[in-house]
Design a protein around this motif. Sequence first.
Motif, PDB file in Angstrom:
ATOM      1  N   VAL A  64      11.449 -19.492 -17.144  1.00 57.51           N
ATOM      2  CA  VAL A  64      11.264 -18.797 -15.731  1.00 57.51           C
ATOM      3  C   VAL A  64      12.443 -18.198 -15.409  1.00 57.51           C
ATOM      4  O   VAL A  64      13.571 -18.743 -15.681  1.00 57.51           O
ATOM      5  CB  VAL A  64      10.981 -20.124 -14.901  1.00 57.51           C
ATOM      6  N   ARG A  65      12.232 -16.912 -15.062  1.00 59.09           N
ATOM      7  CA  ARG A  65      13.563 -16.275 -14.972  1.00 59.09           C
ATOM      8  C   ARG A  65      14.376 -16.501 -13.744  1.00 59.09           C
ATOM      9  O   ARG A  65      13.849 -16.793 -12.621  1.00 59.09           O
ATOM     10  CB  ARG A  65      12.743 -14.565 -14.436  1.00 59.09           C
ATOM     11  N   ASP A  66      15.594 -16.566 -14.089  1.00 58.15           N
ATOM     12  CA  ASP A  66      16.787 -17.118 -13.171  1.00 58.15           C
ATOM     13  C   ASP A  66      16.200 -18.450 -12.627  1.00 58.15           C
ATOM     14  O   ASP A  66      16.879 -19.049 -11.496  1.00 58.15           O
ATOM     15  CB  ASP A  66      17.206 -16.004 -12.233  1.00 58.15           C
ATOM     16  N   GLY A  67      15.375 -19.043 -12.809  1.00 56.67           N
ATOM     17  CA  GLY A  67      14.791 -20.442 -12.398  1.00 56.67           C
ATOM     18  C   GLY A  67      14.117 -20.455 -11.123  1.00 56.67           C
ATOM     19  O   GLY A  67      13.882 -21.176 -10.410  1.00 56.67           O
ATOM     20  N   ARG A  68      13.950 -19.100 -10.881  1.00 56.16           N
ATOM     21  CA  ARG A  68      13.254 -18.750  -9.024  1.00 56.16           C
ATOM     22  C   ARG A  68      11.857 -18.410  -9.434  1.00 56.16           C
ATOM     23  O   ARG A  68      11.468 -17.759 -10.308  1.00 56.16           O
ATOM     24  CB  ARG A  68      14.093 -17.534  -8.860  1.00 56.16           C
ATOM     25  N   TRP A  69      10.990 -19.104  -8.496  1.00 59.03           N
ATOM     26  CA  TRP A  69       9.598 -18.714  -8.527  1.00 59.03           C
ATOM     27  C   TRP A  69       9.020 -18.609  -7.076  1.00 59.03           C
ATOM     28  O   TRP A  69       9.600 -19.393  -6.277  1.00 59.03           O
ATOM     29  CB  TRP A  69       8.993 -19.589  -9.490  1.00 59.03           C
ATOM     30  N   ASP A  70       7.879 -18.085  -7.116  1.00 61.41           N
ATOM     31  CA  ASP A  70       7.114 -18.088  -5.657  1.00 61.41           C
ATOM     32  C   ASP A  70       6.126 -19.148  -5.624  1.00 61.41           C
ATOM     33  O   ASP A  70       5.047 -19.029  -6.403  1.00 61.41           O
ATOM     34  CB  ASP A  70       6.604 -16.562  -5.629  1.00 61.41           C
ATOM     35  N   ASP A  71       6.311 -20.225  -4.853  1.00 57.94           N
ATOM     36  CA  ASP A  71       5.055 -21.070  -4.641  1.00 57.94           C
ATOM     37  C   ASP A  71       4.279 -20.748  -3.532  1.00 57.94           C
ATOM     38  O   ASP A  71       4.649 -21.466  -2.722  1.00 57.94           O
ATOM     39  CB  ASP A  71       5.985 -22.635  -4.622  1.00 57.94           C
ATOM     40  N   ASP A  72       3.454 -19.841  -3.671  1.00 59.41           N
ATOM     41  CA  ASP A  72       2.435 -19.440  -2.672  1.00 59.41           C
ATOM     42  C   ASP A  72       3.259 -19.217  -1.396  1.00 59.41           C
ATOM     43  O   ASP A  72       2.747 -19.757  -0.241  1.00 59.41           O
ATOM     44  CB  ASP A  72       1.406 -20.790  -2.483  1.00 59.41           C
ATOM     45  N   GLY A  73       4.154 -18.515  -1.656  1.00 56.25           N
ATOM     46  CA  GLY A  73       4.864 -17.854  -0.523  1.00 56.25           C
ATOM     47  C   GLY A  73       6.243 -18.765  -0.152  1.00 56.25           C
ATOM     48  O   GLY A  73       7.062 -18.153   0.675  1.00 56.25           O
ATOM     49  N   ARG A  76      11.544 -21.065  -4.363  1.00 61.24           N
ATOM     50  CA  ARG A  76      11.878 -22.328  -5.081  1.00 61.24           C
ATOM     51  C   ARG A  76      12.694 -22.028  -6.165  1.00 61.24           C
ATOM     52  O   ARG A  76      12.796 -20.891  -6.912  1.00 61.24           O
ATOM     53  CB  ARG A  76      10.840 -23.134  -5.777  1.00 61.24           C
ATOM     54  N   LEU A  77      13.823 -23.044  -6.637  1.00 59.57           N
ATOM     55  CA  LEU A  77      14.945 -22.380  -7.367  1.00 59.57           C
ATOM     56  C   LEU A  77      14.935 -23.825  -8.339  1.00 59.57           C
ATOM     57  O   LEU A  77      15.397 -24.807  -7.811  1.00 59.57           O
ATOM     58  CB  LEU A  77      16.266 -22.296  -6.700  1.00 59.57           C
ATOM     59  N   LEU A  78      14.519 -23.706  -9.597  1.00 60.00           N
ATOM     60  CA  LEU A  78      14.649 -24.789 -10.410  1.00 60.00           C
ATOM     61  C   LEU A  78      16.118 -25.133 -11.300  1.00 60.00           C
ATOM     62  O   LEU A  78      16.926 -23.849 -11.180  1.00 60.00           O
ATOM     63  CB  LEU A  78      13.522 -24.245 -11.822  1.00 60.00           C
ATOM     64  N   ALA A  79      16.499 -25.897 -11.655  1.00 62.02           N
ATOM     65  CA  ALA A  79      17.650 -26.120 -12.494  1.00 62.02           C
ATOM     66  C   ALA A  79      17.737 -25.061 -13.802  1.00 62.02           C
ATOM     67  O   ALA A  79      16.464 -25.109 -14.637  1.00 62.02           O
ATOM     68  CB  ALA A  79      17.836 -27.550 -12.893  1.00 62.02           C
ATOM     69  N   ILE A  80      18.737 -24.556 -14.116  1.00 67.04           N
ATOM     70  CA  ILE A  80      18.759 -23.657 -15.265  1.00 67.04           C
ATOM     71  C   ILE A  80      19.042 -24.438 -16.392  1.00 67.04           C
ATOM     72  O   ILE A  80      20.161 -25.149 -16.541  1.00 67.04           O
ATOM     73  CB  ILE A  80      19.999 -22.775 -14.976  1.00 67.04           C
ATOM     74  N   THR A  81      18.201 -24.551 -17.195  1.00 65.69           N
ATOM     75  CA  THR A  81      18.052 -25.178 -18.438  1.00 65.69           C
ATOM     76  C   THR A  81      18.309 -24.567 -19.979  1.00 65.69           C
ATOM     77  O   THR A  81      18.405 -25.151 -20.989  1.00 65.69           O
ATOM     78  CB  THR A  81      17.041 -26.285 -18.759  1.00 65.69           C
ATOM     79  N   GLU A  82      18.500 -23.184 -19.695  1.00 65.13           N
ATOM     80  CA  GLU A  82      18.713 -22.217 -20.755  1.00 65.13           C
ATOM     81  C   GLU A  82      20.073 -21.582 -20.293  1.00 65.13           C
ATOM     82  O   GLU A  82      19.949 -20.201 -19.988  1.00 65.13           O
ATOM     83  CB  GLU A  82      17.368 -21.525 -21.384  1.00 65.13           C
TER      84      GLU A  82
END
Length: 298
Positions: A64-73, A76-82
């Motif tokens: 997931v690019r930069d840990g950022r994703w769009d959750d239906d508007g 959200r920011l995930l922990a960076i694991t790579e």
Amino acid sequence: MTSASPTGAQITLRLGDATAQIAQVGASLRSLRIGGVDLVPPYPLDQPTPACSGVVLAPWPNRVRDGRWDDDGTSRLLAITEPKLNNASHGLLRFTAYEVSHTDAEAVLRATIVPQTGYPYLIETAVTYTLTPDGIEVTHTLTNRSATPAPVALGTHPFVTIGDVDPHDLVLRVPAETAFTTDERMLPTGTRPAEAALRDGVRLGDVTLDTGFTDLARDTDGRVRHSLTAPDGRRVTLWQGEGFDYVQVYTTPAYPGQSLAVAIEPMTAPADALNSGLGIRRLAPDETWTLHWGIALG
């Protein structure tokens, strides 16, 4: 029978001259042997799982690019694991010690994805490994225990081989029409036609791959079949059932004890799917998704 290691308890399954070993951590398929021949290359018990070998990837596979994703508007920011590529990689269960139950020839491993940084959903997961006379069959379930629909995807990361053959001489076949192009961070930038030679079969020693594929040809039983074939005609097949519409193929000279290794990774979604939406399924509360894949000799 179980034994301890850095990857938790090791569960050994036996059926006739077929054996398999499952690692508690990551629910990894860490070895598979039929008639004394390795179909999944084993790695030393005193080492952590190399190259994500055999691990279950949920609730997303790949990056997931930069840990950022769009959750239906909602952003959200995930922990960076790579950290090297600044991605969130391979889901949230890679280093989880699953709860295990097993018989002589079957193991069931269960783990729960709890709400956490960047992923506020409660997902119960299970993976069942069933040894067969010629290989192994694998069943995954994901059940949404959240109060709202939850976006999920799943992948797995098995390496395959025919252990008494120089891996360079194995012929790899992947029945894909489309390949993903990627940038320097291994994130998708688009698609291109997959090489026809890969569908016909290419010598493993002649290719270098870390590539996602889709538009996979299914046989009449609904399964996609990838294969490695030895010069003497023996063949190991990795099949993926309905719902697994993507595959990642990865070659490496750095797998322990192997001069060359290949992972053939069934996935329900490609890299960065939490942003593209490709292959992401939103499970309703209490809905269960069931998926199947396996490996067979012959």
